[in-house]
Write a protein that holds these residues in place. Sequence first.
Motif, PDB file in Angstrom:
ATOM      1  N   GLU A   1     -20.990  13.482 -48.622  1.00 13.73           N
ATOM      2  CA  GLU A   1     -20.539  14.941 -47.722  1.00 13.73           C
ATOM      3  C   GLU A   1     -19.717  13.832 -46.612  1.00 13.73           C
ATOM      4  N   GLU A   2     -19.532  12.846 -45.665  1.00 17.00           N
ATOM      5  CA  GLU A   2     -19.192  12.457 -44.734  1.00 17.00           C
ATOM      6  C   GLU A   2     -17.813  12.301 -45.659  1.00 17.00           C
ATOM      7  N   LEU A   3     -17.710  12.052 -46.115  1.00 20.60           N
ATOM      8  CA  LEU A   3     -16.081  11.572 -46.889  1.00 20.60           C
ATOM      9  C   LEU A   3     -15.354  12.909 -47.013  1.00 20.60           C
ATOM     10  N   PHE A   4     -15.846  13.749 -47.973  1.00 17.47           N
ATOM     11  CA  PHE A   4     -15.624  15.098 -48.018  1.00 17.47           C
ATOM     12  C   PHE A   4     -15.175  15.389 -46.198  1.00 17.47           C
ATOM     13  N   GLU A   5     -15.932  16.387 -45.694  1.00 18.86           N
ATOM     14  CA  GLU A   5     -15.613  16.325 -44.536  1.00 18.86           C
ATOM     15  C   GLU A   5     -14.538  15.834 -43.520  1.00 18.86           C
ATOM     16  N   LEU A   6     -14.638  14.278 -43.728  1.00 22.13           N
ATOM     17  CA  LEU A   6     -13.009  13.398 -43.125  1.00 22.13           C
ATOM     18  C   LEU A   6     -11.465  13.802 -43.656  1.00 22.13           C
ATOM     19  N   SER A   7     -11.922  13.669 -45.355  1.00 17.41           N
ATOM     20  CA  SER A   7     -10.270  14.607 -46.132  1.00 17.41           C
ATOM     21  C   SER A   7     -10.423  15.624 -45.865  1.00 17.41           C
ATOM     22  N   LYS A   8     -10.499  16.709 -45.571  1.00 15.03           N
ATOM     23  CA  LYS A   8     -10.780  18.185 -44.913  1.00 15.03           C
ATOM     24  C   LYS A   8     -10.138  17.721 -43.578  1.00 15.03           C
ATOM     25  N   LEU A   9     -10.479  17.125 -42.540  1.00 16.32           N
ATOM     26  CA  LEU A   9     -10.312  17.354 -41.784  1.00 16.32           C
ATOM     27  C   LEU A   9      -8.542  16.057 -42.126  1.00 16.32           C
ATOM     28  N   ASP A  10      -8.336  15.352 -42.558  1.00 11.94           N
ATOM     29  CA  ASP A  10      -6.678  14.783 -42.932  1.00 11.94           C
ATOM     30  C   ASP A  10      -6.333  15.352 -42.834  1.00 11.94           C
ATOM     31  N   ALA A  11      -6.471  17.025 -43.959  1.00 17.54           N
ATOM     32  CA  ALA A  11      -5.729  17.055 -44.243  1.00 17.54           C
ATOM     33  C   ALA A  11      -5.395  18.675 -43.655  1.00 17.54           C
ATOM     34  N   ARG A  12      -5.640  19.016 -42.832  1.00 24.18           N
ATOM     35  CA  ARG A  12      -5.649  20.146 -42.082  1.00 24.18           C
ATOM     36  C   ARG A  12      -6.038  21.111 -42.741  1.00 24.18           C
ATOM     37  N   GLN A  13      -7.842  20.778 -43.604  1.00 18.32           N
ATOM     38  CA  GLN A  13      -7.590  22.111 -43.785  1.00 18.32           C
ATOM     39  C   GLN A  13      -9.246  22.716 -43.707  1.00 18.32           C
ATOM     40  N   VAL A  14      -9.135  22.262 -42.471  1.00 13.43           N
ATOM     41  CA  VAL A  14     -10.652  22.707 -41.272  1.00 13.43           C
ATOM     42  C   VAL A  14      -9.990  23.188 -40.011  1.00 13.43           C
ATOM     43  N   THR A  15     -10.870  24.776 -40.622  1.00 15.47           N
ATOM     44  CA  THR A  15      -9.463  25.616 -38.867  1.00 15.47           C
ATOM     45  C   THR A  15     -10.781  25.780 -38.013  1.00 15.47           C
ATOM     46  N   PRO A  16     -10.670  25.296 -37.107  1.00 13.83           N
ATOM     47  CA  PRO A  16     -11.719  25.772 -36.021  1.00 13.83           C
ATOM     48  C   PRO A  16     -11.285  27.022 -35.769  1.00 13.83           C
ATOM     49  N   LYS A  17     -12.776  27.522 -35.821  1.00 19.39           N
ATOM     50  CA  LYS A  17     -13.395  29.266 -35.594  1.00 19.39           C
ATOM     51  C   LYS A  17     -13.466  29.141 -34.022  1.00 19.39           C
ATOM     52  N   PRO A  18     -12.698  29.664 -32.677  1.00 18.77           N
ATOM     53  CA  PRO A  18     -12.877  29.430 -31.626  1.00 18.77           C
ATOM     54  C   PRO A  18     -13.724  30.078 -31.040  1.00 18.77           C
ATOM     55  N   GLU A  19     -14.949  30.371 -30.252  1.00 13.57           N
ATOM     56  CA  GLU A  19     -15.588  30.935 -29.650  1.00 13.57           C
ATOM     57  C   GLU A  19     -16.243  30.658 -27.849  1.00 13.57           C
ATOM     58  N   ILE A  20     -15.963  31.550 -27.375  1.00 10.75           N
ATOM     59  CA  ILE A  20     -16.241  30.876 -25.753  1.00 10.75           C
ATOM     60  C   ILE A  20     -18.289  31.167 -25.807  1.00 10.75           C
ATOM     61  N   PHE A  21     -18.292  29.732 -25.534  1.00 12.47           N
ATOM     62  CA  PHE A  21     -20.127  29.385 -25.285  1.00 12.47           C
ATOM     63  C   PHE A  21     -20.067  28.866 -24.465  1.00 12.47           C
ATOM     64  N   SER A  22     -21.874  28.645 -23.977  1.00 12.11           N
ATOM     65  CA  SER A  22     -21.783  27.609 -23.066  1.00 12.11           C
ATOM     66  C   SER A  22     -22.219  26.152 -23.547  1.00 12.11           C
ATOM     67  N   LEU A  23     -21.601  25.145 -23.086  1.00 13.13           N
ATOM     68  CA  LEU A  23     -21.752  23.419 -23.548  1.00 13.13           C
ATOM     69  C   LEU A  23     -22.938  23.183 -23.575  1.00 13.13           C
ATOM     70  N   ALA A  24     -23.808  23.409 -21.947  1.00 13.01           N
ATOM     71  CA  ALA A  24     -25.029  23.191 -21.368  1.00 13.01           C
ATOM     72  C   ALA A  24     -25.512  23.931 -22.409  1.00 13.01           C
ATOM     73  N   GLU A  25     -25.702  24.855 -23.282  1.00 14.98           N
ATOM     74  CA  GLU A  25     -26.571  25.359 -23.859  1.00 14.98           C
ATOM     75  C   GLU A  25     -27.133  24.589 -25.403  1.00 14.98           C
ATOM     76  N   LEU A  26     -25.269  24.257 -25.745  1.00 11.54           N
ATOM     77  CA  LEU A  26     -24.799  23.553 -27.438  1.00 11.54           C
ATOM     78  C   LEU A  26     -25.907  21.885 -26.958  1.00 11.54           C
ATOM     79  N   VAL A  27     -25.907  21.411 -25.844  1.00 10.00           N
ATOM     80  CA  VAL A  27     -26.195  20.219 -25.735  1.00 10.00           C
ATOM     81  C   VAL A  27     -28.156  19.806 -25.513  1.00 10.00           C
ATOM     82  N   GLN A  28     -28.687  21.550 -25.070  1.00  4.48           N
ATOM     83  CA  GLN A  28     -29.716  21.259 -24.594  1.00  4.48           C
ATOM     84  C   GLN A  28     -30.730  21.322 -25.977  1.00  4.48           C
TER      85      GLN A  28
END
Length: 485
Positions: A304-331
Motif C-alpha cells: 500500500e505504501e509503495l502504491f501511495e508513493l508511486s502515485k505521489l511520484d507520478a503526481r497522480q494524487v490530486t489534493p482536494k483542498p478545504e479550509i479546516f482547523s489544524l488544531a482539531e485535526l491534531v486533536q
Amino acid sequence: MVLLLMLGSAQVYFTMQSSMRFMREADQKLNLHLARNMATELQPFVTDTLSLPEIEDKIHYMMVLNPKIEIYLLDQQGKILAFFADPKKKVKKQFVELAPIRQFLAQQPSTLILGDDPRQPGTRKPFSAAPLSIGGVSEGYLYIILGSELYDNAAQMLSGSYIVQTTLKALLITFLFTGVLGLVLFAFLTRRLRNMSRVVTRFEKGNLAERIPMHAEDELGQLAMAFNRMADTISANLEQLQQTDKLRRELIANISHDLRSPLASMQGYLETILIKGENLSPAERRKFLEITLSNTQLLNQLVEELFELSKLDARQVTPKPEIFSLAELVQDVVLKFQPQAAERQIHLKAMQASNLPLIRADIGLIERVITNLIKNALQYTGPGGTVKVALSKSQDQVRVTVSDTGCGIPQEDLPYIFDRFYRAEKSRSREKGNTGLGLAIAKKILELYNSEIFVSSEVNVGSKFYFFLKTASQEKNASVLDFAP
Ligand code: ADP
C-alpha cells in the motif's frame, strides 16, 4: 586568389587595350598632315611618270626621319602601285580598302580611324592619307601606315613596354602579398574552427568533460559559449539519468528484499503447519498462524505504501483542498493514538497556541503526514517517554512540531532518513515491521504544498520533526496556481 588573378588579368588586358588605342589615336592625330605634306613633296615625281628611284630617294630620306612609317601609293581603286618599307617584310595584299581613306579625307578625324595593313591582312592600323595625281591621268592616294609594326597586339606590347612590365610586376607582388596574407588570415581563422571541431568530435565520442576554451567575445566565441552551455546541459541530464537509473535499481533491490523476508517466513511457518499436522499443539499452531498473519499485514502495508508513493511520484494524487482547523485535526489524531501510547507507557499530548488561523489543504494528506510522524515518535520512544505535538503560528504560516524523548537519530543518518527504504537501525527496524517509507511519503505530500520537512535530533535525547503550512488566506492565492483545473 583565383578571383584576384582573374580581376588582375582583366585589368591588365583592358588597360593595355585602352592604352594601345590611345597611342594609335595620338599617333594619327600627330600625323594628321603627314601624308598631305609628303604628297606635296612627292607630287612632282609622280605627276607624269612613276619614277621609282627618285621617289625612293625622297622617301628614304623621310623614313630616316620617321622610321615607323610605311608608305604606299594607291590608284583610284585602292590597288597598290608602289610601296616603300623594309624589304624584308612581305606585302601580302594587292588592294587596300578605300572606305576608311575616304572617311579620313572627308572629315578631319576627331576619333581614331583604322585602315588595312597590306602586310598583315585582317589587321587594322592607324594611317594618314592624302590625294595624289599619279601619272598625270588618274587620281590616286598616298597611304601611310603609322606606328609601323611596333606593337601590333597586346602580347607584343606586354613584352615590349617597360611600363606594362612594371605594372605587371607590381600586380604580381600585390598578388603574392595578398595571397600570403590571406592564407595566414585564413589559417588563423580556421585554427579556432578546427579546435572547436576537435572538441566537438571528442565530446561526441563520449568525453563529456570536453569544453571549448574561450578567448574572445566575437561570433566564434559566442558559438563556443553556446556549445559549452549545451554540453553542460547534456552532462547534467546524463548524470541525472544515471542517478535515476541507480535509484530505480536500488528501489527494485529494496522492494524484492523487503518482500522476500516476510514471504520466506510465511512459507516456513505454513510448511511447518502442513508437515507437522496433528502433531502441533493448538497453542503452537495459533502462534504460527498469528506470525503468518502479521507477515501478511506487513506485506499489505508495504504494498500500500509503495502504491501511495508511486502515485505521489507520478503526481497522480490530486489534493482536494478545504479550509479546516489544524488544531482539531491534531486533536483527533492524538486521540486515535492514545490507546497505543498508554499501552507503551508513553505520555502523548497535543499543545497548541490559541487563535490559530485556519489552513487550506487536503485533510486526508495532512492527517497522513501527522500520523506517520506520531507513529514513528511512539515507535522510537521507550516507556516513560513523552511525545508532543505542538502547533504554533509563525508569520503567515502554522508550524507543526512532533517531538519525542526517544532514542534519537545518529547524526550520520540524518541526511538519509527521508530516502525511501532507509532505516537508521536497519535489522531491528525491519524485524519490527517498519517499511522505511513513512518519512518518504510525508516528505512527498508536503512537496505538494511547496513545504519542506525539517528534523533535529540527538541520540538518546530525542528527535524533533517540524514543517510549515500556509494559512488559508495565503494558501488561497497559491492554490489558484497549484490546483487550478
Ligand atoms: P520506518 O518505517 O522505518 O519508521 P520511516 O521512513 O518512517 O521508516 O523512518 C526512517 C528511519 O528514520 C527509521 O528507520 C528510523 O531509523 C528513523 N526515525 C524516524 N523517526 C524517528 C524518531 N522519531 N526517532 C528516532 N528515529 C526515527
